[in-house]
Design an enzyme around this catalytic site. Sequence first.
Site, mmCIF file in Angstrom:
data_model
loop_
_atom_site.group_PDB
_atom_site.id
_atom_site.type_symbol
_atom_site.label_atom_id
_atom_site.label_comp_id
_atom_site.label_asym_id
_atom_site.label_seq_id
_atom_site.Cartn_x
_atom_site.Cartn_y
_atom_site.Cartn_z
ATOM 1 N N GLU B 187 0.812 -1.230 0.000
ATOM 2 C CA GLU B 187 0.000 0.000 0.000
ATOM 3 C C GLU B 187 0.837 1.267 0.000
ATOM 4 O O GLU B 187 0.547 2.218 -0.717
ATOM 5 C CB GLU B 187 -0.939 0.023 1.208
ATOM 6 N N HIS B 256 -10.068 -5.314 10.859
ATOM 7 C CA HIS B 256 -10.706 -5.125 9.561
ATOM 8 C C HIS B 256 -12.055 -4.423 9.669
ATOM 9 O O HIS B 256 -12.840 -4.442 8.735
ATOM 10 C CB HIS B 256 -10.896 -6.473 8.848
#
Lengths: 325, 454
Positions: B187, B256
Amino acid sequence: MAKKISNSFTNKELLGFYEKMFLIRKFEEKAGQLYGAGKIGGFCHLYIGQEAVVTGILSSIQSEDTVVTSYRDHGHILARGVDPKFVMAELTGRKDGISKGKGGSMHMFSKANRFYGGHGIVGAQVPIGVGLAFAHKYRGEKKISRVYVGDGAMNNGQVFEAFNLASLWNLPVLFIIENNRYGMGTAVNRSAAGKELYERATVFGIKGEKINGMDFFEVSQAAIRARDHIYENSKPYVLEMDTYRYRGHSMSDPATYRSKDEVNEMKSNDPILSMKNKLLKDYKINEDELNNVEINIKKQIKEVEKFSLESPLPEINELFTEVYL
Amino acid sequence: MNILLPALSPTMEQGNLVKWLVKEGQQVNSGDILAEIETDKATMELESPDDGIIQKIIVEEGSENIPVNSPIAILKVDGEDELPNSGLVVNEKSSEAEVNIPNDIQSTSVSISSIFNNQVTDDKNWSEKEISMREALNEAIAEEMDLDKDVFLLGEEVAEYDGAYKVTQGLLDKFGSKRVLDTPISEHGFTGLAIGAAMAGLKPICEFMTFNFSMQAIDQIINSAAKSLYMSGGEINVPIVFRGPNGAAARVGAQHSQCFISWYSHIPGLIVVAPSNARDAKGLLKSSIRNPNPVIFLEHELLYKEKSNVPSENDFLIPIGKANIINEGSDLTIIGFSMSIHRILLALPEIQQLGLNPDIIDLRSIKPLDEECIYQSVKKTNRVVIVEDGWGNTSFGSHLSYLIQSNCFDYLDSEIVKVSGKDVPMPYAENLEALALPTREEIISAVKKVTYKN
């Protein structure tokens, strides 16, 4: 004395590169003085000692190529041809600064001169520079992105991510590691495991080499070699420059982590003096011509200083402009 | 034993039986592929749970919307009786502990889509079709990529895998690998790369598989994307869209399940949008791609399947910075966005039973914020409830209540009540997860509080 190295530069071009190095040196000395006088605030990282790197790389750059670097960016934006008075006015935080006084020493950009900053977070410019290369390839342009990175940033994770992406996607990017031996106060051998910094890129399949970054001619030749490799293979390349900064990391750094002897030894190998000697002896350039260059630069720097101090502070309404387009 | 349609993803509630790979009477071994099942995310293979003979196929191939846990075939396991022993059927509910789930979002999907379909958000007569938010996002990306060659898409699994949540399905085939790029799990690197490409004038759509992973790249988003225009004195803009699912999906645990609205709306230089329905998702994503600034486009995994009527035209756009009043009333104002809108709608019937008809404002854009719409409503109703999924500490909702009290102080007849996510990492257990998010009961109780109906 070193032998004349064969290259395709005319004496006039070589004088131009000498002029650029001398400009950067004098500009930075003046910036140091203005900082001491309280005219420049915040962080101010000087490039004195490393001029051969940015000038040698400049000798391989086409005008459409892009450049991105970290916060030690004065020399890099000057090398790209931005008028020094706009750079100095940025350092003094004035309306006529290249970033209208809103960026400061570390944040200068010029689209017209293909200079994309000026980034203050260690390592952040590396993926950005790979992104510039991505855009070149995406548009089918014959351009190269040149990304400067310091030895300190070579321990930063995103740099490796960027190496991987650049090699994986065969992007036209030249990474230039400016190894000036200290990441702030920490010597490279106290921060980086392994032998050579550039080998951290070669493991991703990026061809690389280590160069004497204190010599314009050696840097220039390597830069041209790297450029041609990128053109021919459409792959990235890495050059590690063995270089040195004479001043501290920033203006507020007394640099007590290294000895006077070490600094003096490096200064005896000064890139500007050694280029001058070569131009005189190997290229038979007239001493008067070199002296003229120096006199003109010194004159220019006086004007630059004056401009940067006379330019007004930014208008108050500038506070709220350019947050969004 | 019964072979049941398995849940093959955290959000799967039903599936399609694409194909049987076995016939009745066929001998199979444990692990043999029996069928292809299409889930909300992908087409998956169903393996035989045991050695035996396929005694009966209950659900024909081609059947759609089969509920999870319903029997699709009968397997005669070696050594078993002819007929399936009901005691062996797995997932038998009766043996489970009583689970009291306070909030069931799924059960309201029909009424929610009908509410959004009744919305008239613009004057034009669009040619519309009912599609899911997932399809709407896909259409938005495809249309903008068609219109502008500078738009490209990158992210993890966006290309060959067809998107982890199927949002980017088919785009690789349509636009090729030059414009639809699978990235490594990297990322920080690919976000910085996308920002550099945007600085050079391209218009990247940078997908985060979930916004939780954007934390790996948050330095690039804030320090490089958001600040460059300002610190370059207007020289360098960064036209980029960061998009992906945000907030709590379904039982994927603390790392998450997090809402980033408050994080990103804190940052000058970023635009933040969070649509609650398919129509808004398409119109806002198209506007975001065309916007010259960095846009944080926050989707919600549980809303990907939600359908509403969506215009098919290329020039259908929803302007950034415009809220939408999805229920008009006069008794109080309830403000939400993204998933919290659905929580509010879930509570609406009970609120109406109290004799109250609220203005429900779907903010759609968090930054810039449609302050005018909010203040007009508050000046009419004099009472406010704010519902946000994210944590309440130093939250967007807290800031919103500050804005309302400072702009509508003389109009308020009660304190502003904020219903936020609880101040805990998201728990895994079904009941705890539901309690960690704003519940219907909490919304109703907030409504009662601001209307003095306690």
